[in-house]
Structure formats: structure tokens, C-alpha cells
Design a protein around this motif. Sequence first.
Motif, short mmCIF file in Angstrom:
data_model
loop_
_atom_site.label_atom_id
_atom_site.label_comp_id
_atom_site.label_asym_id
_atom_site.label_seq_id
_atom_site.Cartn_x
_atom_site.Cartn_y
_atom_site.Cartn_z
N MET A 1 36.94 66.63 71.69
CA MET A 1 35.60 66.15 71.38
C MET A 1 35.39 66.19 69.86
N ILE A 2 34.91 65.07 69.33
CA ILE A 2 34.65 65.01 67.89
C ILE A 2 33.14 64.97 67.69
N ASP A 24 39.86 60.26 72.38
CA ASP A 24 38.93 61.37 72.57
C ASP A 24 37.50 60.81 72.53
N LEU A 25 36.53 61.68 72.77
CA LEU A 25 35.13 61.25 72.70
C LEU A 25 34.56 61.68 71.36
N CYS A 36 34.10 69.02 75.49
CA CYS A 36 35.12 68.92 76.52
C CYS A 36 36.48 68.77 75.85
N GLY A 37 37.54 69.07 76.56
CA GLY A 37 38.89 69.04 75.99
C GLY A 37 39.25 70.39 75.38
N GLU A 38 40.29 70.38 74.53
CA GLU A 38 40.73 71.64 73.89
C GLU A 38 40.71 71.54 72.38
N LYS A 70 34.45 77.54 76.80
CA LYS A 70 35.68 76.73 76.86
C LYS A 70 36.66 77.12 75.75
N LYS A 71 37.91 77.01 76.07
CA LYS A 71 38.95 77.42 75.12
C LYS A 71 39.22 76.29 74.12
N VAL A 72 39.10 76.62 72.84
CA VAL A 72 39.42 75.63 71.79
C VAL A 72 40.75 76.04 71.17
N THR A 73 41.74 75.13 71.23
CA THR A 73 43.06 75.53 70.73
C THR A 73 43.33 75.00 69.32
N TYR A 74 42.53 74.02 68.87
CA TYR A 74 42.82 73.38 67.58
C TYR A 74 41.51 72.84 67.03
N VAL A 75 41.23 73.15 65.77
CA VAL A 75 40.00 72.66 65.13
C VAL A 75 40.37 71.85 63.90
N PHE A 76 39.94 70.59 63.84
CA PHE A 76 40.22 69.78 62.64
C PHE A 76 38.92 69.24 62.07
N CYS A 77 38.99 68.91 60.79
CA CYS A 77 37.82 68.30 60.15
C CYS A 77 38.28 67.16 59.26
N ILE A 78 37.55 66.06 59.30
CA ILE A 78 37.75 64.98 58.31
C ILE A 78 36.44 64.84 57.55
N MET A 79 36.50 65.08 56.24
CA MET A 79 35.29 64.89 55.41
C MET A 79 35.42 63.57 54.68
N THR A 80 34.32 62.84 54.58
CA THR A 80 34.32 61.61 53.79
C THR A 80 33.59 61.89 52.48
#
Length: 251
Positions: A1-2, A24-25, A36-38, A70-80
Motif C-alpha cells: 500500500m502506498i 499495488d494500491l 494491506c500487503g506487506e 499487520k506485519k510490515v516487512t519493507y518501508v520505502f519512500c519516494i520524495m519529489t
Amino acid sequence: MIYFFSGTGNSRYVAEIAAGKLNDLCCDIVSPQPFCGETLGLVFPVYAWGLPFVVEEFIENQLANLLSSKKVTYVFCIMTHGDDMGYADNILRKKLATVNLPLSAVFSVFMPNTYVCLPGFDVDKDEVADGKVSKTVEKLKSICQQIENKEERVDVNRGALPYTKTYILRPLFNKFLVTDKYFHISDSCTLCGACASQCPLKNIEVSDKVRWKGNCTGCLRCYHKCPNSAIKFGKFTEGKGQKKSLKSIVE
Ligand SMILES: Cc1cc2nc3c(=O)[nH]c(=O)nc-3n(C[C@H](O)[C@H](O)[C@H](O)COP(=O)(O)O)c2cc1C
């Protein structure tokens, strides 16, 4: 989820491309859906070499509830950003730590500039804006590949003097310039209400006049989306442009 925040459409555009590539959503933090998702993604603009207030508040006050257990396995960020981001990623990493989340990967991408409220800052010329968008669309291919592979990455444009910008200039900017008290309208305002209906924080009221209500994150959507170019910020926006809609750049 983004989860994304977008003042004027750049970050939304990036979030939608990333969601498409990652299958992804994505949803706006202004009306967020449960996680939702990981993989958790965050996409938003850099404001004053840091995060918009509204993004900081989202992380502090809403994210934990949306994640529930919910389990989050990976966190990413894109900044503009229009130019550079200083140490905005450090500010984000600290914020995420308050809700026990890591920052697995962080990227920054160039998009058309939207900041116009100080002397010397204006929207980009069309060819500059177009060039930024097409380079970013290209770069998103490899960014999304790295996200899919769950790579740990810091790939950002810090620019010159990042420490001074994030830790000395940013607090001053936030204290004195993230405010709606300098907004006013010119004679070309028709009281059409576009500013009020577009404001992500519902901070504008239009009756026989336009009133900002004091809860502004500084996104400038009202300024850029006004169909009559009637919104001004003190004297500093005199003669400045409005950002072109991305549809007109992309199509
Ligand atoms: C209040 C404000 C502060 C900004 N600060 C920065 C900055 O520190 N560095 C930068 O490169 N761009 C800065 N910008 C430009 C935006 O980060 C950039 O144009 C971004 O892509 C806008 O995204 P959006 O259309 O999703 O709101 C700022 C814009 C605003 C409105």
C-alpha cells in the motif's frame, strides 16, 4: 500500500506510476484506507528540506492505526522536489522510528517546482518542467525494480549545504512562512470556490470573501489551481507563474 500526499499533483503522479509498476494500491493520506500487503510506501513532496506538516502528522497520529497489527516487512519512500532535499530523509527516519517503523529505502526525484512565495523562487519554464517529468518517469522504472527486490537504498539529491538547509533554514521557514496569514485575493477573484473545494485540509471558506482558517500545510494548491490566478501570498507572488497541470505535460 502506498500512501501519498500531493499539494499540486506531482507526488500523486509519481505515486500512481509506482503503484502501477508495483501492482499495488495507492491512496491519499487525506482520506486514507487501511493498510494491506506487506510493503509500506510513502510518496510526498519535500517542503523546506524536510516533510510537509501534514505528512509528519499522518505518521505520528494515523499510521499506527491504519497498520493495525499487520506485519510490515519493507518501508520505502519516494520524495519529489524541484531542486534538492537536504537531510529530509533523516527527518523522515526519525518520525518513522516513533511508530517503530524502519526506512528500508528512500529515493528522491525531480519534478516541476511549485514554490513561489519568496523572491527568486518561481515555477519552472515549460521545457525545464517537461524535462524533469520525463527523466523522473524513466528513473521510476529502476526505483520500482529496486523496491520489488526489497533493496536497502538511499538514492537522494541532497544538494549543497544540506545540513544548513534542513537544520538551520527549515526551522525558520516553518516558523515564519508556513502560514496562511499572507494569502489574499486580487480583483480577478470571482468567488468561484475552486480554492475551497480543492484545499486538501478544507482550510478555505468562500462566501462574499475568501477566508483561510489557520490550518495550512503550505502546499499552494489554492494558488496554483486558481482558474483566475487571483490568489497571492503577500507581495512575493507578484508576477510569478502557476504550475502547468501534469496532464498537459504528459499528454
Ligand atoms: C512550501 C513548499 C516548500 C518547498 N520546499 C522545497 C525544497 O526544500 N526543496 C525542493 O527542491 N523543492 C521544494 N518545493 C517544491 C516541491 O517539493 C516540488 O515542486 C514537489 O514536486 C511538489 O509536489 P506536489 O505537486 O505533489 O505538491 C517546495 C514546495 C512548497 C510548496
